[in-house]
Write a protein that holds these residues in place. Sequence first.
Motif, mmCIF file in Angstrom:
data_model
loop_
_atom_site.group_PDB
_atom_site.id
_atom_site.type_symbol
_atom_site.label_atom_id
_atom_site.label_comp_id
_atom_site.label_asym_id
_atom_site.label_seq_id
_atom_site.Cartn_x
_atom_site.Cartn_y
_atom_site.Cartn_z
ATOM 1 N N ALA A 92 -8.953 5.557 -1.558
ATOM 2 C CA ALA A 92 -8.576 5.232 -2.888
ATOM 3 C C ALA A 92 -7.150 5.271 -3.255
ATOM 4 O O ALA A 92 -6.699 4.443 -4.132
ATOM 5 C CB ALA A 92 -9.633 5.682 -3.876
ATOM 6 N N ALA A 93 -6.472 6.083 -2.800
ATOM 7 C CA ALA A 93 -5.155 6.446 -3.026
ATOM 8 C C ALA A 93 -4.323 5.410 -2.455
ATOM 9 O O ALA A 93 -3.171 5.239 -2.919
ATOM 10 C CB ALA A 93 -4.603 7.818 -2.369
ATOM 11 N N ARG A 94 -4.769 4.742 -1.650
ATOM 12 C CA ARG A 94 -3.991 3.370 -0.806
ATOM 13 C C ARG A 94 -4.467 2.097 -1.289
ATOM 14 O O ARG A 94 -3.694 1.070 -0.981
ATOM 15 C CB ARG A 94 -4.316 3.539 0.507
ATOM 16 C CG ARG A 94 -3.981 4.820 1.433
ATOM 17 C CD ARG A 94 -4.215 4.767 3.035
ATOM 18 N NE ARG A 94 -3.649 5.898 3.716
ATOM 19 C CZ ARG A 94 -4.360 6.949 3.602
ATOM 20 N NH1 ARG A 94 -5.360 7.279 2.990
ATOM 21 N NH2 ARG A 94 -3.524 8.108 4.383
ATOM 22 N N LEU A 95 -5.420 2.062 -2.304
ATOM 23 C CA LEU A 95 -5.892 0.649 -2.841
ATOM 24 C C LEU A 95 -5.062 0.292 -3.852
ATOM 25 O O LEU A 95 -4.617 0.963 -4.653
ATOM 26 C CB LEU A 95 -7.231 0.497 -3.157
ATOM 27 C CG LEU A 95 -8.361 0.872 -2.070
ATOM 28 C CD1 LEU A 95 -9.566 1.035 -2.667
ATOM 29 C CD2 LEU A 95 -8.464 -0.448 -1.230
ATOM 30 N N PRO A 96 -4.676 -1.030 -4.099
ATOM 31 C CA PRO A 96 -3.867 -1.501 -5.357
ATOM 32 C C PRO A 96 -4.616 -1.074 -6.484
ATOM 33 O O PRO A 96 -6.002 -1.165 -6.717
ATOM 34 C CB PRO A 96 -4.111 -3.014 -4.903
ATOM 35 C CG PRO A 96 -4.269 -3.302 -3.611
ATOM 36 C CD PRO A 96 -4.975 -2.227 -3.046
#
Length: 261
Positions: A92-96
């Motif tokens: 989740a920390a890497r998703l736009p």
Amino acid sequence: MSTLILALIAGAVVGLALGALGGGGSVLAVPALIYLLGFTPAAATTASLLIVTATSATALYAHSRTGHVRWRAGAAFAAAGILPAALAGTAAARLPQAVLTVAFAAIAALAAARMLRPATATATATATATATATEAIGPRVHPGKAAGTGAGLGALTGLLGVGGGFLAVPALITVLAFEMQAAVGTSLLVITVNSLASLATRSGAAVTLDWSVVGPFAGAATLGAWDGKRLAGKVSGPRLQQVFAIALLAVAAFMLADALK
């Protein structure tokens, strides 16, 4: 209206929903944090997990005092979601942020649709038959379905910062043959475990939280969970679900329009 007052009001509503319905409150926490309190989607999902953990643990204690938590089955169900929750929390920390917002709006709409399904006589008869069968021979557990459903709920919690109670309750009824009260109480155990697993992976993420907002929000939600438990005994479950579902549909539509504009 001041930020503190907004945080207290939003927290109380989240707690009421979670305590009364065994889930659903966290689906309101994220949009409240974003649109009322100015959090980014990434910060809102992390803050929501903190709030959901505190609130669901409180509601879990309240339900356990009335004997509505099946600890062994609930722990096994929750265990299947621990790893997916942790992995999804990292992803989740890497998703736009726009992707998170659209995904969250879709889940909110799904939750509302499930809650708007009419509680017909058939559903009542099914619940009665389930309770009778459970008392007579014990619940029939389907290990594969239980593990798969538990894993899916864990991934949902980790990715979007929602407890997944609106899916856990029907899953516990259909997969593990729980009666309604036991499903609501046990779902809070599943929510607490999944939220803690996701938080563990987010602890090192570069997300700054405004504790002057998160603290009062969590405190109001925790107190609201106790009131929600009492409310559930006074107001019919279908009526509570209908009111909540209509509000949730409006939230989902607003978030989707905002993300796509």
